[in-house]
Design an enzyme around this catalytic site. Structure first.
Site, short mmCIF file in Angstrom:
data_model
loop_
_atom_site.label_atom_id
_atom_site.label_comp_id
_atom_site.label_asym_id
_atom_site.label_seq_id
_atom_site.Cartn_x
_atom_site.Cartn_y
_atom_site.Cartn_z
N HIS A 244 -26.36 14.69 23.73
CA HIS A 244 -25.44 14.56 24.86
C HIS A 244 -24.02 14.20 24.44
CE1 HIS A 244 -26.53 10.54 23.78
NE2 HIS A 244 -25.47 10.10 24.44
N HIS B 14 -18.15 13.24 25.06
CA HIS B 14 -19.37 12.70 25.66
C HIS B 14 -19.68 13.53 26.91
CE1 HIS B 14 -22.34 9.73 26.89
NE2 HIS B 14 -22.20 9.18 25.71
#
Lengths: 78, 151
Positions: free
Chosen positions: B58, B73
């Protein structure tokens, strides 16, 4: 980062017995603890962490990009 | 020396202070800009030329040859998804070009799971005044200039 930062962080969050789980996420250690009250924020700041964020029962320690390495060093100490 | 940092995703540019996470919103790991992605599934691309030094399903960090590290992110608290719904197109240590696909994901699925899909893009450990030409609020395409990092 082969220094004693992992040991110091571990001590500042109450030692091995206080750890339920530590999960690294890029720049932070997500620490699920038995007793969040044992976290010594002043000691963490003295170690040089960027910040400490409390969210429910989880204490996030912002250590910067070496979070994965530090988490694995802490795991080695448990 | 300046480093051009590109948007990893298409969407709407928002200031970091709008990110629903105190660590990013307070720039604890560095200054940056965030992008609220379009809901269509697609690939997040590298913001700079460099080496993938950290890779999670992620999130990732690309470091340039001269040591500037940019964090992307994908969504907030997405570590909790344990990689589900994310497809890695590179391996840790791989060299990538700016604009190269790094991770495939589905922002709509992240939001359906009750999480924000906002993507902070962070100049790690940069000084607070080191970002120039910062893109303001509004639409942006993946690969467009998001900000310039003065080093």
């Amino acid at each position: 980062m082969a220094d004693d930062r992992a040991a110091k962080i571990l001590a500042a969050i109450g030692g091995p017995d206080n750890i339920i789980e530590i999960e690294p996420c890029i720049t932070r250690l997500r620490c699920e603890l038995e007793d969040g009250g044992k976290v010594d924020e002043a000691a963490l700041k003295a170690i040089g962490v960027h910040g400490v964020v409390r969210a429910g029962g989880v204490v996030q320690i912002i250590v910067g990009p070496e979070a994965d390495t530090i988490a694995s060093d802490i795991e080695d100490l448990l | 020396m300046t480093l051009r940092v590109l948007s990893p995703v298409a969407g709407q540019v928002i200031p970091l202070t709008d990110v629903p996470d105190p660590v990013f919103a307070q720039a604890m790991v560095g200054p940056g800009v965030a992008v609220r992605p379009e809901s269509a599934a697609g690939d997040a691309v590298s913001p700079v030329d460099g080496t993938v030094v950290t890779l999670h399903p992620h999130a990732f960090v690309v470091a340039t040859a001269d040591g500037a590290a940019v964090l992307v992110h994908l969504g907030i608290d997405t570590v909790k998804l344990k990689g589900e719904g994310f497809t890695l197109h590179v391996v840790k240590g791989e060299s990538v070009r700016a604009g190269q696909a790094v991770i495939g994901w589905d922002p709509a699925a992240v939001e359906q799971g009750g999480r924000s899909a906002i993507c902070p893009v962070i100049a790690l450990d940069a000084g607070v005044d080191s970002l120039i030409e910062v893109r303001g609020r509004g639409p942006i395409a993946a690969g467009d200039l998001l900000f310039t990092w003065e080093r």
